[in-house]
Design an enzyme around this catalytic site. Structure first.
Site, mmCIF file in Angstrom:
data_model
loop_
_atom_site.group_PDB
_atom_site.id
_atom_site.type_symbol
_atom_site.label_atom_id
_atom_site.label_comp_id
_atom_site.label_asym_id
_atom_site.label_seq_id
_atom_site.Cartn_x
_atom_site.Cartn_y
_atom_site.Cartn_z
ATOM 1 N N GLY A 415 0.823 -1.199 0.000
ATOM 2 C CA GLY A 415 0.000 0.000 0.000
ATOM 3 C C GLY A 415 0.852 1.241 0.000
ATOM 4 N N GLY A 417 0.817 5.825 0.790
ATOM 5 C CA GLY A 417 0.173 7.031 1.278
ATOM 6 C C GLY A 417 0.952 8.239 0.825
ATOM 7 N N PHE A 419 3.410 10.177 2.247
ATOM 8 C CA PHE A 419 4.860 10.202 2.401
ATOM 9 C C PHE A 419 5.389 8.849 2.862
ATOM 10 C CE2 PHE A 419 3.073 11.985 6.352
ATOM 11 C CZ PHE A 419 3.552 11.083 7.292
ATOM 12 N N VAL A 422 3.904 0.849 2.346
ATOM 13 C CA VAL A 422 3.892 -0.354 3.157
ATOM 14 C C VAL A 422 4.301 -1.514 2.265
ATOM 15 C CG1 VAL A 422 2.539 -1.922 4.578
ATOM 16 C CG2 VAL A 422 2.104 0.526 4.669
ATOM 17 N N LYS A 437 6.646 -0.504 7.131
ATOM 18 C CA LYS A 437 6.244 0.852 6.750
ATOM 19 C C LYS A 437 7.508 1.666 6.486
ATOM 20 C CE LYS A 437 3.777 4.975 8.269
ATOM 21 N NZ LYS A 437 2.908 5.574 9.292
ATOM 22 N N ASP A 534 -9.300 7.488 16.615
ATOM 23 C CA ASP A 534 -9.707 7.304 15.218
ATOM 24 C C ASP A 534 -10.201 5.878 14.982
ATOM 25 O OD1 ASP A 534 -10.205 8.173 12.633
ATOM 26 O OD2 ASP A 534 -8.215 7.639 11.901
ATOM 27 N N LYS A 536 -12.422 3.106 13.723
ATOM 28 C CA LYS A 536 -13.371 2.900 12.624
ATOM 29 C C LYS A 536 -13.020 1.570 11.965
ATOM 30 C CE LYS A 536 -10.475 5.737 9.545
ATOM 31 N NZ LYS A 536 -10.434 6.922 8.666
ATOM 32 N N ASN A 539 -9.610 0.842 10.300
ATOM 33 C CA ASN A 539 -8.399 0.758 11.116
ATOM 34 C C ASN A 539 -8.329 -0.520 11.944
ATOM 35 O OD1 ASN A 539 -7.471 3.169 10.160
ATOM 36 N ND2 ASN A 539 -8.113 4.378 11.927
ATOM 37 N N ASP A 552 -2.926 1.496 12.844
ATOM 38 C CA ASP A 552 -2.986 2.913 12.475
ATOM 39 C C ASP A 552 -3.052 3.822 13.700
ATOM 40 O OD1 ASP A 552 -3.088 5.230 11.045
ATOM 41 O OD2 ASP A 552 -4.618 4.538 9.656
ATOM 42 N N THR A 570 -12.524 10.751 12.112
ATOM 43 C CA THR A 570 -13.412 10.657 10.960
ATOM 44 C C THR A 570 -14.808 11.039 11.416
ATOM 45 O OG1 THR A 570 -12.032 8.887 10.080
ATOM 46 C CG2 THR A 570 -14.215 9.122 9.134
#
Length: 751
Positions: A415, A417, A419, A422, A437, A534, A536, A539, A552, A570
């Site tokens: 994956g 993002g 900056f 993974v 990471k 966070d 959800k 995560n 996360d 979120t």
């Protein structure tokens, strides 16, 4: 001509609103609190909500979120390893020093009638309709008057918004893509969503006839609410600290008490409590903050003397005393009357808050006693005690296996993002697989470098601290001249959101498995004084067997005060205290878990407005407007659990109130959970991912560009020197400090 006037008007708006940046000295009582708040290194970010235009099946009420991956920008990254969720549209300028300043926005003097009109309008509109009158008056004081000529443009569709408007007189036109859709008339408020976070304006607002408005900018709004909240809580805190009743409590416990009390004023002669009334008629007790009261008791008729007195004076109470607790404890009628003999201010504590915070004061002293230091998941705990971990347990648990970096081989990307990337990695010595990471140093510093570097160090601290079966473990951390590395426990089963998307609605037994695992993970975090902020489905990872792995930790924060005031998370899952600027603590995580239970069973978060009205979602959250759909069957215990977690009143929220996590783990809905077997992963998960091999990553979607690192820039000598303290703080699990030569061969072409 109209364009020139519009441009001049916009310049005038900016000039007026800049005046809100001027500072006025506040009282010394707040300066230390807000100085500490300024030192917080929170990422000032709330992920912007997507449009809620997706269709919902009438029977199953399953939320359709095809846009969700676009919102998060990194489905697999979010699931696999703490990639950033920052978006420029979500920045709310919480890092601005003015926001955490000890100084209040300057008041704009207004006639009393004008302030009254503003407050009346605010009280009818979300999010202001949940604020107290004193807060509304402070907001009214911070609003800037503005005069606008006909044909001027106040708001342009597509522009980033940061101002809210109240139309005092005149008329405005609402246009979408050039077509008139509505009219705004005196007394109406618009643009309030901009007070929450940056989002593009959805319409253009033009002046039809000369108009008089009041303008509120986001910074002034947040500073006003925060200052009001901090002022009130610290005043109550210092008062409670002077009460001998609370001598045995530490500062954090007293702050928790401050959360549950409500200030109430009585005139001279007012009867606060009347003898003989049933406790259930007004189930509360009081702490006397200012003024004096007398305690009187009726004299039985057979005991009255010739004076004819029907009451006798029992005592006089002064500041710091309390009364009314007997009836709450014994459930008996009130045994005496309490009358104010001067203007009096009391702190009222309702029955629920009393049970949560004050009844078990002696338990606070027990917490200071030594505890067994063996990790709880290795000992028998008995059904219902939740296999509770302690901070001491966690700190003495066995360290994760830490491979030598020379043995790490990169297999393929997982994956990406903003900056970071993974990657799937393997330890050649043991053949164990990990998620690595990789954070690019120069990209990390491209914008908001102070906040970003603080975030990654906080993330590393959190991962290094936790040791729990249901939290992704950190095995090692390295760095070289270009990158920072985190070697993290691998979980190839995808994330909980993906499972919900594929499976549809969950049964209560299926949901209970995931919720109970997350409850244990949150208990562990909170005992170590971290707040997650966070929670959800995106995560929550699932490992190859189907067990939960919370990941996360970019927003996780160790609480140094009783709460933190940064805006993050979120929107569908944020707690009301986050939205109204009152600051959050562990209670926000239990709120989010309650939202997730609802979503697993119903198909959409508990407060989300499915028509796409974000302010309606926020209004539902602030009011706690919880509606259980008729077409979905909830057991009575599940309803009670969800309602308890989604209590707007923090004092009575399950998980935060007295009993902490155990009030959740011992709930009737978890009656059949064998906590020992669960925490030792002896229970068969309700779903197990089908993996073709040990390196099967099919449960994650590889985003475009994730497989190619490209030509990454080297750090400049200036950046290397300026941020040397960060690289040293990051260090390496192998003991080396600062940067070393590149170690890993990263992919440069698509895998």
């Amino acid at each position: 001509m109209a364009q020139a006037e519009a441009a001049a008007l916009r310049r005038r708006v900016e000039e007026l609103l800049k005046s809100n940046q001027e500072l006025v000295k506040s009282n010394d009582l707040l300066s230390e609190q807000l100085r500490l708040a300024k030192q917080e290194s929170d990422p000032p970010n709330m992920t912007p909500p997507p449009s809620r235009a997706g269709k919902v099946n009438e029977l199953r009420a399953i939320r359709k979120r095809p846009h969700e991956r676009a919102r998060n920008q990194h489905l697999s990254a979010s699931a696999l390893a703490e990639l950033e969720v920052w978006t420029s549209a979500a920045d709310i300028s919480a890092e601005d020093p003015a926001l955490v300043s000890s100084e209040a926005p300057p008041a704009k003097p207004k006639p009393k009638e004008q302030v009254k009109r503003i407050v009346a309008a605010l009280s009818k509109k979300a999010p202001f309709d949940t604020f107290e009158e004193a807060q509304l008056n402070s907001i009214a004081d911070a609003m800037t008057p503005l005069q606008a000529k006909a044909q001027a443009v106040l708001v342009t569709e597509g522009d980033q918004g940061q101002h809210c408007y109240l139309l005092d007189s005149g008329e405005l036109c609402v246009k979408v893509k050039g077509v008139e859709k509505d009219r705004i008339r005196a007394g109406q408020i618009f643009g309030e969503l901009a007070l929450m976070y940056n989002v593009p304006r959805t319409a253009t607002i033009e002046v039809v006839s000369d108009a008089s408005l009041f303008v509120l900018d986001r910074l002034a709004f947040r500073r006003t609410i925060r200052l009001d909240t901090v002022t009130r809580r610290r005043e109550i805190f210092f008062f409670l600290r002077t009460c001998k009743t609370f001598d045995a409590l530490d500062d954090r416990a007293i702050y928790r008490v401050a959360d549950v009390v409500v200030e109430q004023t009585f005139d001279e002669g007012a009867m606060i409590i009347k003898e003989g009334t049933e406790c259930n008629d007004d189930p509360c007790m009081y702490f006397l903050k200012e003024g004096s009261v007398v305690v009187k008791q009726a004299i039985p008729e057979e005991n009255r003397d010739s004076s004819g007195k029907t009451e006798r004076l029992v005592g006089i109470l002064k500041s710091g005393d309390y009364f009314g607790e007997r009836a709450l404890i014994t459930q008996e009628p009130r045994s005496c009357s309490i009358e104010a003999v001067s203007p009096t201010i009391c702190l009222r504590v309702d029955r629920d808050a009393f049970k949560c915070m004050l009844d078990p004061l002696h338990e606070e002293m027990k917490k200071a006693m030594p505890v067994d230091s063996s990790p709880t998941w290795l000992k028998k705990s008995g059904k219902g005690d939740g296999a509770s971990l302690s901070a001491k347990d966690a700190s003495q648990s066995v360290r994760q296996y830490s491979p030598a970096k020379t043995n790490i081989a990169i297999l393929k990307p997982l994956g990406s993002g903003g900056f970071a990337r993974v990657l799937l990695a393997k330890d050649s010595a043991t053949r164990r697989l990990f998620a690595m990471k990789v954070i690019h140093k120069s990209k990390l510093l491209e914008r908001k470098a102070d906040t970003r570097t603080a975030q990654i160090l906080s993330e590393k601290l959190a991962l290094s601290t936790f040791s729990h079966p249901f939290i992704t473990g950190l095995h090692a951390h390295y760095q070289d001249s270009k990158y920072l590395y985190l070697l993290i426990e691998l979980a190839l089963g995808g994330d909980l959101f993906g499972l919900m998307d594929r499976h549809g609605l969950m049964s209560e037994p299926m949901a209970r498995f995931y919720v109970s695992s997350l409850a244990l993970a949150l208990e562990h975090l909170h005992l170590l004084e971290f707040v997650y902020r966070d929670l959800k489905p995106e995560n929550v990872l699932l490992d190859s067997r189907g067990f939960v792995k919370l990941c996360d930790f970019g927003f996780a924060k160790k609480l140094t005060l009783d709460r933190t005031y940064s805006q993050c998370g979120t929107p569908d899952y944020v707690a009301p205290e986050m939205l109204n600027g009152q600051g959050v603590n562990h209670g926000c995580d239990w709120w989010a878990l309650g939202v997730m239970i609802f979503e697993m069973i119903v198909g959409n978060p508990a407060f989300t407005d499915m028509s796409g009205d974000t302010m309606k979602t926020f209004s539902n959250i602030l009011k706690g407007d919880l509606q259980f759909p008729r077409e979905t069957t909830f057991s009575a215990s599940c309803k009670a659990l969800v309602a308890g977690m989604l209590s707007v009143n923090l004092a009575s929220r399950l998980g935060y109130a007295y009993g902490g996590a155990n009030s959740v783990l011992s709930h009737a809905w978890f009656e059949d959970v064998d906590w020992d077997r669960l925490v030792n992963c002896y229970i068969e998960p309700p779903w197990r991912p089908k993996l073709m091999s040990a390196t099967d990553t099919s449960h994650f979607e590889l985003e475009e560009g994730a497989s190619n690192f490209g030509e990454d820039d080297e750090l400049t000598p200036q950046d290397e020197k300026t941020w040397e303290h960060v690289w040293k703080a990051w260090g390496s699990s192998e003991g080396t400090e600062g940067a070393t030569e590149a170690t890993f061969a990263l992919p440069t072409t698509a895998a």
